[in-house]
Design a protein around this motif. Structure first.
Motif, PDB file in Angstrom:
ATOM      1  N   ARG A  80       0.825  -1.205   0.000  1.00  0.00           N
ATOM      2  CA  ARG A  80       0.000   0.000   0.000  1.00  0.00           C
ATOM      3  C   ARG A  80       0.861   1.256   0.000  1.00  0.00           C
ATOM      4  NH1 ARG A  80      -4.644   1.621  -2.004  1.00  0.00           N
ATOM      5  NH2 ARG A  80      -5.544   3.360  -0.833  1.00  0.00           N
ATOM      6  N   ALA A  81       1.919   1.239   0.793  1.00  0.00           N
ATOM      7  CA  ALA A  81       2.809   2.401   0.846  1.00  0.00           C
ATOM      8  C   ALA A  81       3.487   2.625  -0.501  1.00  0.00           C
ATOM      9  CB  ALA A  81       3.846   2.206   1.946  1.00  0.00           C
ATOM     10  N   SER A  83       2.302   1.759  -3.449  1.00  0.00           N
ATOM     11  CA  SER A  83       1.296   2.274  -4.378  1.00  0.00           C
ATOM     12  C   SER A  83       1.055   3.762  -4.156  1.00  0.00           C
ATOM     13  CB  SER A  83      -0.016   1.500  -4.206  1.00  0.00           C
ATOM     14  OG  SER A  83       0.177   0.127  -4.452  1.00  0.00           O
ATOM     15  N   ALA A  84       0.958   4.147  -2.874  1.00  0.00           N
ATOM     16  CA  ALA A  84       0.746   5.564  -2.570  1.00  0.00           C
ATOM     17  C   ALA A  84       1.932   6.406  -3.029  1.00  0.00           C
ATOM     18  CB  ALA A  84       0.515   5.742  -1.071  1.00  0.00           C
ATOM     19  N   LEU A  85       3.143   5.883  -2.812  1.00  0.00           N
ATOM     20  CA  LEU A  85       4.338   6.611  -3.234  1.00  0.00           C
ATOM     21  C   LEU A  85       4.379   6.779  -4.743  1.00  0.00           C
ATOM     22  CD1 LEU A  85       7.037   7.909  -2.468  1.00  0.00           C
ATOM     23  CD2 LEU A  85       8.084   5.646  -2.633  1.00  0.00           C
ATOM     24  N   LYS A  86       4.003   5.726  -5.462  1.00  0.00           N
ATOM     25  CA  LYS A  86       4.002   5.806  -6.925  1.00  0.00           C
ATOM     26  C   LYS A  86       2.977   6.827  -7.406  1.00  0.00           C
ATOM     27  CE  LYS A  86       3.563   3.009 -11.107  1.00  0.00           C
ATOM     28  NZ  LYS A  86       4.782   3.613 -11.669  1.00  0.00           N
ATOM     29  N   MET A  87       1.806   6.824  -6.764  1.00  0.00           N
ATOM     30  CA  MET A  87       0.777   7.777  -7.158  1.00  0.00           C
ATOM     31  C   MET A  87       1.248   9.208  -6.925  1.00  0.00           C
ATOM     32  SD  MET A  87      -3.126   8.129  -5.748  1.00  0.00           S
ATOM     33  CE  MET A  87      -2.532   8.624  -4.127  1.00  0.00           C
ATOM     34  N   ILE A  88       1.854   9.432  -5.753  1.00  0.00           N
ATOM     35  CA  ILE A  88       2.348  10.775  -5.448  1.00  0.00           C
ATOM     36  C   ILE A  88       3.441  11.177  -6.425  1.00  0.00           C
ATOM     37  CG2 ILE A  88       3.544  12.155  -3.713  1.00  0.00           C
ATOM     38  CD1 ILE A  88       2.120  10.455  -1.584  1.00  0.00           C
TER      39      ILE A  88
END
Length: 240
Positions: A80-81, A83-88
Protein backbone atom coordinates in the motif's frame (compact mmCIF):
# COMPACT_ATOMS: atom_id res chain seq x y z
CA UNK A 1 -7.64 -11.89 46.71
CA UNK A 2 -6.84 -8.52 45.16
CA UNK A 3 -8.62 -6.73 48.03
CA UNK A 4 -6.61 -8.66 50.64
CA UNK A 5 -3.38 -7.84 48.76
CA UNK A 6 -4.27 -4.15 48.70
CA UNK A 7 -5.08 -4.18 52.45
CA UNK A 8 -1.78 -5.87 53.25
CA UNK A 9 0.12 -3.31 51.17
CA UNK A 10 -1.68 -0.41 52.84
CA UNK A 11 -1.14 -1.93 56.29
CA UNK A 12 2.61 -2.09 55.77
CA UNK A 13 2.91 1.51 54.57
CA UNK A 14 3.39 4.65 56.58
CA UNK A 15 0.93 7.51 56.46
CA UNK A 16 2.92 9.16 53.66
CA UNK A 17 3.03 5.90 51.74
CA UNK A 18 -0.70 5.44 52.17
CA UNK A 19 -1.30 8.96 50.87
CA UNK A 20 0.91 8.40 47.82
CA UNK A 21 -0.64 5.00 47.10
CA UNK A 22 -4.14 6.44 47.42
CA UNK A 23 -3.26 9.26 45.02
CA UNK A 24 -1.80 6.80 42.52
CA UNK A 25 -4.85 4.56 42.70
CA UNK A 26 -7.12 7.56 42.25
CA UNK A 27 -5.16 8.72 39.21
CA UNK A 28 -5.14 5.20 37.79
CA UNK A 29 -8.90 4.89 38.28
CA UNK A 30 -9.54 8.26 36.64
CA UNK A 31 -7.26 7.32 33.74
CA UNK A 32 -9.09 4.02 33.26
CA UNK A 33 -12.48 5.74 33.31
CA UNK A 34 -11.25 8.37 30.85
CA UNK A 35 -9.84 5.67 28.56
CA UNK A 36 -13.11 3.73 28.57
CA UNK A 37 -15.11 6.90 27.97
CA UNK A 38 -12.89 8.08 25.11
CA UNK A 39 -12.92 4.63 23.51
CA UNK A 40 -16.71 4.48 23.71
CA UNK A 41 -17.03 7.98 22.26
CA UNK A 42 -14.52 7.19 19.51
CA UNK A 43 -16.38 4.04 18.50
CA UNK A 44 -19.66 5.97 18.46
CA UNK A 45 -18.15 8.66 16.23
CA UNK A 46 -16.67 6.08 13.88
CA UNK A 47 -19.97 4.24 13.72
CA UNK A 48 -21.96 7.38 12.96
CA UNK A 49 -19.47 8.73 10.43
CA UNK A 50 -18.52 5.59 8.53
CA UNK A 51 -20.04 2.35 9.66
CA UNK A 52 -23.56 3.16 10.82
CA UNK A 53 -25.31 -0.09 11.63
CA UNK A 54 -22.45 -2.09 10.12
CA UNK A 55 -20.01 -1.49 12.99
CA UNK A 56 -20.22 -5.12 14.21
CA UNK A 57 -19.22 -6.25 10.72
CA UNK A 58 -16.28 -3.86 10.74
CA UNK A 59 -15.20 -5.19 14.12
CA UNK A 60 -15.33 -8.69 12.67
CA UNK A 61 -13.06 -7.53 9.84
CA UNK A 62 -10.74 -6.00 12.43
CA UNK A 63 -10.54 -9.36 14.19
CA UNK A 64 -9.59 -10.94 10.88
CA UNK A 65 -6.76 -8.44 10.52
CA UNK A 66 -5.61 -9.14 14.08
CA UNK A 67 -5.54 -12.88 13.37
CA UNK A 68 -3.67 -12.38 10.08
CA UNK A 69 0.02 -13.42 10.19
CA UNK A 70 2.35 -10.51 10.79
CA UNK A 71 4.31 -11.19 7.59
CA UNK A 72 1.13 -10.87 5.52
CA UNK A 73 0.15 -7.63 7.26
CA UNK A 74 3.62 -6.18 6.67
CA UNK A 75 3.45 -7.19 3.01
CA UNK A 76 0.09 -5.44 2.63
CA UNK A 77 1.39 -2.32 4.36
CA UNK A 78 4.50 -2.18 2.16
CA UNK A 79 2.40 -2.77 -0.96
CA UNK A 80 0.00 0.00 0.00
CA UNK A 81 2.81 2.40 0.85
CA UNK A 82 4.52 1.65 -2.47
CA UNK A 83 1.30 2.27 -4.38
CA UNK A 84 0.75 5.56 -2.57
CA UNK A 85 4.34 6.61 -3.23
CA UNK A 86 4.00 5.81 -6.93
CA UNK A 87 0.78 7.78 -7.16
CA UNK A 88 2.35 10.77 -5.45
CA UNK A 89 5.40 10.51 -7.68
CA UNK A 90 3.28 10.33 -10.83
CA UNK A 91 1.28 13.36 -9.77
CA UNK A 92 4.49 15.23 -9.05
CA UNK A 93 5.97 14.25 -12.42
CA UNK A 94 2.80 15.34 -14.19
CA UNK A 95 3.07 18.72 -12.53
CA UNK A 96 6.71 18.99 -13.62
CA UNK A 97 5.74 18.03 -17.18
CA UNK A 98 2.92 20.57 -17.13
CA UNK A 99 5.33 23.30 -16.06
CA UNK A 100 7.81 22.29 -18.76
CA UNK A 101 5.15 22.40 -21.47
CA UNK A 102 3.91 25.74 -20.18
CA UNK A 103 7.44 27.13 -20.28
CA UNK A 104 7.97 25.76 -23.79
CA UNK A 105 4.85 27.37 -25.22
CA UNK A 106 5.58 30.67 -23.46
CA UNK A 107 9.17 30.80 -24.70
CA UNK A 108 9.72 33.38 -27.43
CA UNK A 109 12.54 31.26 -28.86
CA UNK A 110 10.04 28.52 -29.73
CA UNK A 111 7.16 30.72 -30.80
CA UNK A 112 5.62 29.45 -34.06
CA UNK A 113 8.02 26.48 -34.01
CA UNK A 114 5.95 23.96 -32.05
CA UNK A 115 3.40 21.45 -33.31
CA UNK A 116 1.17 19.66 -30.82
CA UNK A 117 -0.23 16.19 -31.39
CA UNK A 118 -3.38 15.46 -29.39
CA UNK A 119 -5.63 12.64 -30.51
CA UNK A 120 -8.75 14.78 -30.01
CA UNK A 121 -7.65 17.60 -32.34
CA UNK A 122 -9.32 16.17 -35.46
CA UNK A 123 -12.58 15.42 -33.68
CA UNK A 124 -15.31 17.17 -35.64
CA UNK A 125 -12.94 18.26 -38.42
CA UNK A 126 -14.25 18.68 -41.95
CA UNK A 127 -13.46 16.46 -44.93
CA UNK A 128 -13.00 13.29 -42.90
CA UNK A 129 -14.00 9.96 -44.35
CA UNK A 130 -16.34 7.70 -42.36
CA UNK A 131 -13.39 5.39 -41.67
CA UNK A 132 -11.32 8.25 -40.24
CA UNK A 133 -14.23 9.42 -38.09
CA UNK A 134 -14.67 5.91 -36.75
CA UNK A 135 -11.00 5.61 -35.74
CA UNK A 136 -10.91 9.08 -34.19
CA UNK A 137 -14.11 8.44 -32.24
CA UNK A 138 -12.80 5.10 -30.96
CA UNK A 139 -9.53 6.67 -29.80
CA UNK A 140 -11.28 9.61 -28.13
CA UNK A 141 -13.73 7.30 -26.35
CA UNK A 142 -10.96 5.17 -24.89
CA UNK A 143 -10.52 5.59 -21.12
CA UNK A 144 -7.12 6.00 -19.52
CA UNK A 145 -5.62 2.58 -18.86
CA UNK A 146 -2.34 0.97 -17.87
CA UNK A 147 -2.79 -2.02 -20.16
CA UNK A 148 -5.14 -3.51 -22.72
CA UNK A 149 -7.19 -6.61 -22.03
CA UNK A 150 -7.24 -9.51 -24.46
CA UNK A 151 -10.71 -8.49 -25.64
CA UNK A 152 -9.56 -4.92 -26.26
CA UNK A 153 -6.60 -6.21 -28.23
CA UNK A 154 -8.86 -8.43 -30.32
CA UNK A 155 -11.18 -5.48 -30.96
CA UNK A 156 -8.20 -3.39 -32.13
CA UNK A 157 -8.29 -0.77 -29.36
CA UNK A 158 -4.52 -0.28 -29.46
CA UNK A 159 -4.52 -0.05 -33.26
CA UNK A 160 -7.23 2.63 -33.08
CA UNK A 161 -5.15 4.65 -30.64
CA UNK A 162 -1.94 4.36 -32.68
CA UNK A 163 -3.67 5.06 -35.99
CA UNK A 164 -5.39 8.14 -34.56
CA UNK A 165 -2.05 9.45 -33.30
CA UNK A 166 -0.38 8.82 -36.65
CA UNK A 167 -3.01 10.48 -38.82
CA UNK A 168 -3.37 13.40 -36.38
CA UNK A 169 0.38 14.01 -36.46
CA UNK A 170 0.39 13.79 -40.25
CA UNK A 171 -2.43 16.33 -40.54
CA UNK A 172 -0.97 18.71 -37.94
CA UNK A 173 2.50 18.67 -39.49
CA UNK A 174 1.09 19.31 -42.95
CA UNK A 175 -1.03 22.21 -41.69
CA UNK A 176 1.96 23.64 -39.84
CA UNK A 177 4.27 23.52 -42.86
CA UNK A 178 1.60 25.18 -44.99
CA UNK A 179 1.15 27.92 -42.39
CA UNK A 180 4.87 28.78 -42.48
CA UNK A 181 4.36 30.63 -45.75
CA UNK A 182 1.54 32.78 -44.40
CA UNK A 183 1.14 35.68 -41.99
CA UNK A 184 3.58 36.29 -39.16
CA UNK A 185 5.13 32.84 -39.43
CA UNK A 186 6.49 33.72 -42.86
CA UNK A 187 8.66 36.46 -41.38
CA UNK A 188 9.49 34.72 -38.11
CA UNK A 189 10.17 31.22 -39.44
CA UNK A 190 9.99 30.78 -43.21
CA UNK A 191 12.36 33.59 -44.07
CA UNK A 192 14.78 32.34 -41.42
CA UNK A 193 15.11 28.91 -43.03
CA UNK A 194 15.75 29.90 -46.63
CA UNK A 195 18.31 27.14 -47.09
CA UNK A 196 15.73 24.46 -46.26
CA UNK A 197 12.75 25.50 -48.39
CA UNK A 198 13.17 22.60 -50.81
CA UNK A 199 13.48 20.07 -48.00
CA UNK A 200 10.38 21.47 -46.28
CA UNK A 201 8.39 21.32 -49.51
CA UNK A 202 9.54 17.72 -50.01
CA UNK A 203 8.39 16.79 -46.49
CA UNK A 204 5.04 18.48 -47.13
CA UNK A 205 4.61 16.48 -50.32
CA UNK A 206 5.28 13.24 -48.44
CA UNK A 207 2.82 14.21 -45.71
CA UNK A 208 0.10 14.94 -48.25
CA UNK A 209 0.75 11.54 -49.83
CA UNK A 210 0.51 9.92 -46.41
CA UNK A 211 -2.75 11.74 -45.72
CA UNK A 212 -4.29 10.36 -48.89
CA UNK A 213 -3.25 6.90 -47.75
CA UNK A 214 -4.89 7.51 -44.37
CA UNK A 215 -8.10 8.55 -46.10
CA UNK A 216 -8.11 5.25 -48.00
CA UNK A 217 -7.03 3.12 -45.04
CA UNK A 218 -6.50 4.61 -41.55
CA UNK A 219 -4.46 1.53 -40.58
CA UNK A 220 -2.15 1.43 -43.59
CA UNK A 221 0.95 2.44 -41.63
CA UNK A 222 0.21 -0.10 -38.90
CA UNK A 223 -0.31 -2.82 -41.49
CA UNK A 224 2.99 -1.92 -43.15
CA UNK A 225 4.78 -2.09 -39.80
CA UNK A 226 3.23 -5.46 -38.93
CA UNK A 227 4.12 -6.85 -42.36
CA UNK A 228 7.73 -5.72 -41.93
CA UNK A 229 7.86 -7.27 -38.46
CA UNK A 230 6.46 -10.54 -39.79
CA UNK A 231 9.01 -10.53 -42.61
CA UNK A 232 11.88 -9.90 -40.21
CA UNK A 233 10.64 -12.68 -37.94
CA UNK A 234 10.45 -15.07 -40.87
CA UNK A 235 14.00 -14.18 -41.92
CA UNK A 236 15.21 -14.72 -38.37
CA UNK A 237 13.61 -18.16 -38.26
CA UNK A 238 15.21 -19.10 -41.55
CA UNK A 239 18.64 -18.10 -40.27
CA UNK A 240 18.13 -20.20 -37.15
Amino acid sequence: MAVILVLLIFGSLSKLGIFVASACLTILTLWLLAYLGIRSMFRARIASAFAGDDLPEIMKDLKVVINTPLATVLHLIVFRATSALKMITDIFLRQIRRLQIHGLYKSMSWKNRIVSNNIYELKGADQLTPELKKVIHAANSMPTTLWFSQNEKKEGALDDLIACGQLTLCSNLADYLKSLKKGSKREMVWNEVKDYHQEIDAVLEVLEHYWQNFRLDPYWMIRMYKDEQAEHEEQRRQRV
